[in-house]
Design an enzyme around this catalytic site. Structure first.
Site, PDB file in Angstrom:
ATOM      1  CB  CYS A   1      42.440  40.926  39.909  1.00 48.04           C
ATOM      2  SG  CYS A   1      41.552  41.517  38.469  1.00 48.04           S
ATOM      3  N   PRO A   2      41.339  38.090  38.353  1.00 49.92           N
ATOM      4  CG  PRO A   2      40.060  37.146  36.622  1.00 49.92           C
ATOM      5  CD  PRO A   2      41.488  37.457  37.021  1.00 49.92           C
ATOM      6  N   GLY A   3      40.342  36.191  40.072  1.00 48.95           N
ATOM      7  CA  GLY A   3      39.957  35.195  41.070  1.00 48.95           C
ATOM      8  C   GLY A   3      40.125  33.754  40.645  1.00 48.95           C
ATOM      9  N   GLY A   4      40.930  33.502  39.620  1.00 51.79           N
ATOM     10  CA  GLY A   4      41.122  32.124  39.155  1.00 51.79           C
ATOM     11  C   GLY A   4      41.722  31.222  40.215  1.00 51.79           C
TER      12      GLY A   4
ATOM     13  CG  ASP B   1      52.021  46.478  45.226  1.00 51.44           C
ATOM     14  OD1 ASP B   1      52.153  45.249  45.039  1.00 51.44           O
ATOM     15  OD2 ASP B   1      52.826  47.316  44.795  1.00 51.44           O
TER      16      ASP B   1
ATOM     17  CB  SER C   1      45.056  31.605  35.775  1.00 51.14           C
ATOM     18  OG  SER C   1      44.144  32.208  36.675  1.00 51.14           O
TER      19      SER C   1
ATOM     20  CE  LYS D   1      53.646  35.037  35.938  1.00 47.19           C
ATOM     21  NZ  LYS D   1      52.582  34.063  35.662  1.00 47.19           N
TER      22      LYS D   1
ATOM     23  CG  ASP E   1      49.686  33.260  38.247  1.00 51.09           C
ATOM     24  OD1 ASP E   1      50.872  33.141  37.901  1.00 51.09           O
ATOM     25  OD2 ASP E   1      48.731  33.104  37.468  1.00 51.09           O
TER      26      ASP E   1
ATOM     27  CG  ASP F   1      44.889  42.169  41.785  1.00 48.49           C
ATOM     28  OD1 ASP F   1      44.843  43.293  41.247  1.00 48.49           O
ATOM     29  OD2 ASP F   1      45.451  41.195  41.253  1.00 48.49           O
TER      30      ASP F   1
END
Length: 367
Positions: free
Chosen positions: A221-224, A260, A188, A306, A277, A240
């Protein structure tokens, strides 16, 4: 040449067609789209011959969400002779364009299209040579001149046309060629990198993607996406409930907040960027991002919306309009752009930049 060709993501031809039809009508350009499912392109045929050229000049390419490229084309060239494909192509563009800056021999972003790429690369060299001999192209590439496009939709079948370098995608096939960094936590990361290339002019990167800036990544998460900000030497609050990649945390540039993203509130107002994202209903993300801009928690935002399975163009327009209306109601002047990027799937990426008006005799609010 009375047609406008638009490249798009396969499967989004109807959205691309609806968008060009609506925006052309606002310019009083009328015609009809030709759509083939999963073809990776749309043709908009104008009723008036000269309107295709006017459309690609006057309709800002940056305003198009689902189009990767926009160009004027003529009728389809069919059954090009194997022994000489160059002559018919040159004959189609001769007298239409002079002193073009480059030629791109392209294909749709489909499996069938990709099989033609090797052939297209071979054809480009002799085609360029003949076009230069005929005065269609300059002797050297010039990025400020029109671009000649040869768009092969099948072996021996292509559209020939042109785009204007000040109102097109600068990328071959409208796709930035980015390499996935092996150390990034997820693929991502390419979404955000592509967004920077699409939404921020290269000569403004040093100012707007500067080392030392503060940024917030919601749903990190996970940090892209955090990885892209780390690479630009920013200090990041990553929000996250899930874990962040250890490699990201080891940089010392990231503070992880297990919260959150919809409830998190920053402890300072010095953040320049917020990126997001999160997999959530688009109206919730749109409303959240508008709140961040209204409250002054950031100056620029990049986030993904989305898309539903149906009425995707309508859904995007509704959410963008909701953001625009909410910002205006709160006296916020902003630039809003959206694009379905190459690395997006069932989503579009939105960029909002808050603009401060300069008042004579008063220090700018940004200072």
């Amino acid at each position: 040449m009375n047609k406008v060709a638009l490249y798009c993501r396969p499967g989004f031809e109807k959205e691309c067609a609806a968008e060009i039809t609506e925006k052309a009508a606002k310019l009083e350009v009328y015609g009809f789209p030709r759509v083939k499912d999963n073809s990776g392109y749309v043709l908009f045929e104008c009723y008036q011959h000269e309107d295709a050229d006017r459309l690609v000049k006057e309709l800002p390419f940056s305003s198009l969400i689902f189009a990767r490229q926009m160009l004027v084309v003529g009728d389809l060239l069919k059954d090009l002779p194997v022994e000489d494909r160059v002559s018919p192509i040159v004959g189609m563009i001769q007298g239409v364009v002079e002193n073009a800056g480059e030629v791109r021999v392209e294909v749709p972003d489909t499996n069938d299209g990709k099989e033609l790429l090797k052939f297209c690369r071979k054809l480009t060299v002799p085609l360029r040579q003949v076009m230069r001999e005929r005065g269609i192209m300059l002797a050297k590439e010039n990025l400020r001149r029109p671009v000649v496009h040869v768009f092969f939709i099948a072996s021996g079948c292509c559209y020939v046309g042109y785009s204007y370098s000040n109102n097109n995608s600068p990328f071959f096939m409208g796709i930035p060629r980015l390499k996935f960094p092996a150390e990034a936590p997820s693929r991502s990361t390419l979404k955000l990198e592509e967004a920077f290339h699409v939404f921020i002019p290269a000569d403004e990167w040093e100012e707007r993607l500067a080392s030392g800036m503060r940024a917030v990544d919601l749903g990190a998460c996970p940090g892209g996406w955090t990885y892209q900000l780390v690479q630009r030497s920013m200090m990041i609050d990553a929000v996250d409930n899930g874990p962040m990649a250890q490699s990201i945390m080891d940089t010392g540039q990231v503070t992880h907040h297990r919260e959150d993203g919809f409830r998190y509130e920053p402890s300072n107002s010095t953040n320049y960027w917020v990126v997001c994202d999160m997999v959530e209903k688009p109206w919730r993300v749109a409303n959240l991002m508008a709140d961040w801009l209204i409250k002054g928690w950031c100056r620029e935002a990049i986030f993904n919306l989305k898309l539903p399975m149906k009425k995707r163009y309508e859904e995007v327009c509704q959410n963008l309009k909701a953001i625009e209306d909410k910002l205006k109601e709160n006296g916020i002047n902003a630039q809003i752009n959206a694009k379905q990027l190459y690395h997006d799937r069932e989503e579009v990426t939105v960029h909002v930049r808050r603009i401060w008006a300069s008042i004579p005799g008063r220090r700018d609010e940004r200072d």
